[in-house]
Design a protein around this motif. Structure first.
Motif, PDB file in Angstrom:
ATOM      1  N   GLN A   1       9.796   0.888  21.928  1.00 42.10           N
ATOM      2  CA  GLN A   1       9.449  -0.503  22.081  1.00 42.10           C
ATOM      3  C   GLN A   1       8.147  -0.542  21.058  1.00 42.10           C
ATOM      4  OE1 GLN A   1      11.011  -2.762  23.848  1.00 42.10           O
ATOM      5  NE2 GLN A   1       9.519  -4.408  23.268  1.00 42.10           N
ATOM      6  N   VAL A   2       7.903  -1.410  20.348  1.00 41.79           N
ATOM      7  CA  VAL A   2       6.794  -1.582  19.605  1.00 41.79           C
ATOM      8  C   VAL A   2       6.106  -3.087  19.763  1.00 41.79           C
ATOM      9  CG1 VAL A   2       8.113  -2.459  17.569  1.00 41.79           C
ATOM     10  CG2 VAL A   2       5.597  -1.305  17.305  1.00 41.79           C
ATOM     11  N   GLN A   3       4.954  -3.244  19.783  1.00 38.46           N
ATOM     12  CA  GLN A   3       4.287  -4.484  19.603  1.00 38.46           C
ATOM     13  C   GLN A   3       3.674  -4.846  18.597  1.00 38.46           C
ATOM     14  OE1 GLN A   3       3.571  -1.989  22.371  1.00 38.46           O
ATOM     15  NE2 GLN A   3       5.372  -2.770  23.240  1.00 38.46           N
ATOM     16  N   LEU A   4       3.914  -6.017  18.003  1.00 42.50           N
ATOM     17  CA  LEU A   4       3.270  -6.607  16.772  1.00 42.50           C
ATOM     18  C   LEU A   4       2.387  -7.798  17.221  1.00 42.50           C
ATOM     19  CD1 LEU A   4       6.650  -6.547  14.815  1.00 42.50           C
ATOM     20  CD2 LEU A   4       4.807  -4.701  15.085  1.00 42.50           C
ATOM     21  N   VAL A   5       1.174  -7.598  16.535  1.00 39.91           N
ATOM     22  CA  VAL A   5       0.310  -8.756  16.719  1.00 39.91           C
ATOM     23  C   VAL A   5      -0.166  -9.189  15.360  1.00 39.91           C
ATOM     24  CG1 VAL A   5      -2.015  -9.555  17.621  1.00 39.91           C
ATOM     25  CG2 VAL A   5      -0.367  -7.758  18.829  1.00 39.91           C
ATOM     26  N   GLU A   6      -0.065 -10.340  14.903  1.00 39.90           N
ATOM     27  CA  GLU A   6      -0.426 -10.811  13.563  1.00 39.90           C
ATOM     28  C   GLU A   6      -1.981 -11.393  13.673  1.00 39.90           C
ATOM     29  OE1 GLU A   6       3.961 -12.091  13.722  1.00 39.90           O
ATOM     30  OE2 GLU A   6       2.334 -12.227  15.064  1.00 39.90           O
ATOM     31  N   SER A   7      -2.580 -11.417  12.524  1.00 40.54           N
ATOM     32  CA  SER A   7      -4.089 -12.237  12.481  1.00 40.54           C
ATOM     33  C   SER A   7      -4.052 -12.447  10.920  1.00 40.54           C
ATOM     34  CB  SER A   7      -5.010 -11.189  13.067  1.00 40.54           C
ATOM     35  OG  SER A   7      -4.907 -10.069  12.351  1.00 40.54           O
ATOM     36  N   GLY A   8      -5.248 -13.173  10.899  1.00 39.91           N
ATOM     37  CA  GLY A   8      -5.595 -13.798   9.456  1.00 39.91           C
ATOM     38  C   GLY A   8      -5.318 -14.992   8.804  1.00 39.91           C
ATOM     39  N   GLY A   9      -4.571 -15.714   9.746  1.00 40.34           N
ATOM     40  CA  GLY A   9      -4.101 -16.895   9.312  1.00 40.34           C
ATOM     41  C   GLY A   9      -5.248 -17.994   9.474  1.00 40.34           C
ATOM     42  N   TYR A 116      11.867  -5.971  16.109  1.00 44.34           N
ATOM     43  CA  TYR A 116      10.856  -6.508  16.856  1.00 44.34           C
ATOM     44  C   TYR A 116      10.101  -7.597  16.017  1.00 44.34           C
ATOM     45  CZ  TYR A 116      11.764  -2.168  19.401  1.00 44.34           C
ATOM     46  OH  TYR A 116      12.375  -1.218  20.085  1.00 44.34           O
ATOM     47  N   TRP A 117       9.367  -8.641  16.767  1.00 45.17           N
ATOM     48  CA  TRP A 117       8.812  -9.595  16.055  1.00 45.17           C
ATOM     49  C   TRP A 117       7.598  -9.880  16.744  1.00 45.17           C
ATOM     50  CZ3 TRP A 117      10.830 -12.281  11.727  1.00 45.17           C
ATOM     51  CH2 TRP A 117      12.168 -11.759  11.472  1.00 45.17           C
ATOM     52  N   GLY A 118       6.357 -10.408  15.877  1.00 46.15           N
ATOM     53  CA  GLY A 118       5.112 -10.878  16.430  1.00 46.15           C
ATOM     54  C   GLY A 118       5.297 -12.330  16.847  1.00 46.15           C
ATOM     55  N   GLN A 119       4.112 -12.953  17.321  1.00 50.00           N
ATOM     56  CA  GLN A 119       4.016 -14.132  17.909  1.00 50.00           C
ATOM     57  C   GLN A 119       3.702 -15.067  16.943  1.00 50.00           C
ATOM     58  OE1 GLN A 119       1.457 -11.985  17.891  1.00 50.00           O
ATOM     59  NE2 GLN A 119      -0.116 -13.381  17.058  1.00 50.00           N
TER      60      GLN A 119
END
Length: 127
Positions: A1-9, A116-119
């Motif tokens: 399992q992996v968690q992805l968190v995007e930022s910077g938008g 796996y996908w981020g939000q």
């Protein structure tokens, strides 16, 4: 399992730049091929860029070639999307995705290859 968190938008004028980040946790980052996709209102999700688990191979959609660059930092478990010369048509929600068990040189442009996908993070380019 992996968690992805995007930022910077965010909101940026046409011609501006943004750098998106995708922080991965839960498994060793270097074992995953990574990708960026985007989805504009009323449109299907579209491939933007991908990088192999070795970070030695990349692929970019024709619409962003020469303007966007994907890169990875294994030490930080983070993949980046540097976006320059932004256009209003780049406005979308941008998603980071991970594909486990990929060969070290594999890059994937199909969203079905990713598990796996981020939000997502919103990018808005004003004209």
């Amino acid at each position: 399992q992996v968690q992805l968190v995007e930022s910077g938008g965010g909101l940026v004028p046409a011609g501006g730049s943004l750098r998106l980040s995708c922080a991965a946790s839960g498994r060793t980052f270097s074992s995953y091929a990574m990708g960026w996709f985007r989805q504009a209102p009323g449109k299907p999700r579209a491939f933007v860029a991908a990088i192999s688990s070795s970070s030695l191979r990349t692929n970019h959609a024709d619409s962003v070639k020469g303007r966007f660059t994907i890169s990875g930092d294994g030490a930080k478990n983070t993949v980046y999307l540097q976006m320059n010369s932004l256009k209003p048509e780049d406005t979308a929600v941008y998603y980071c995705a991970a594909s486990p068990g990929a060969y070290r040189s594999s890059v994937f442009s199909q969203d079905t290859e990713y598990t796996y996908w981020g939000q997502g993070t919103q990018v808005t380019v004003s004209s």
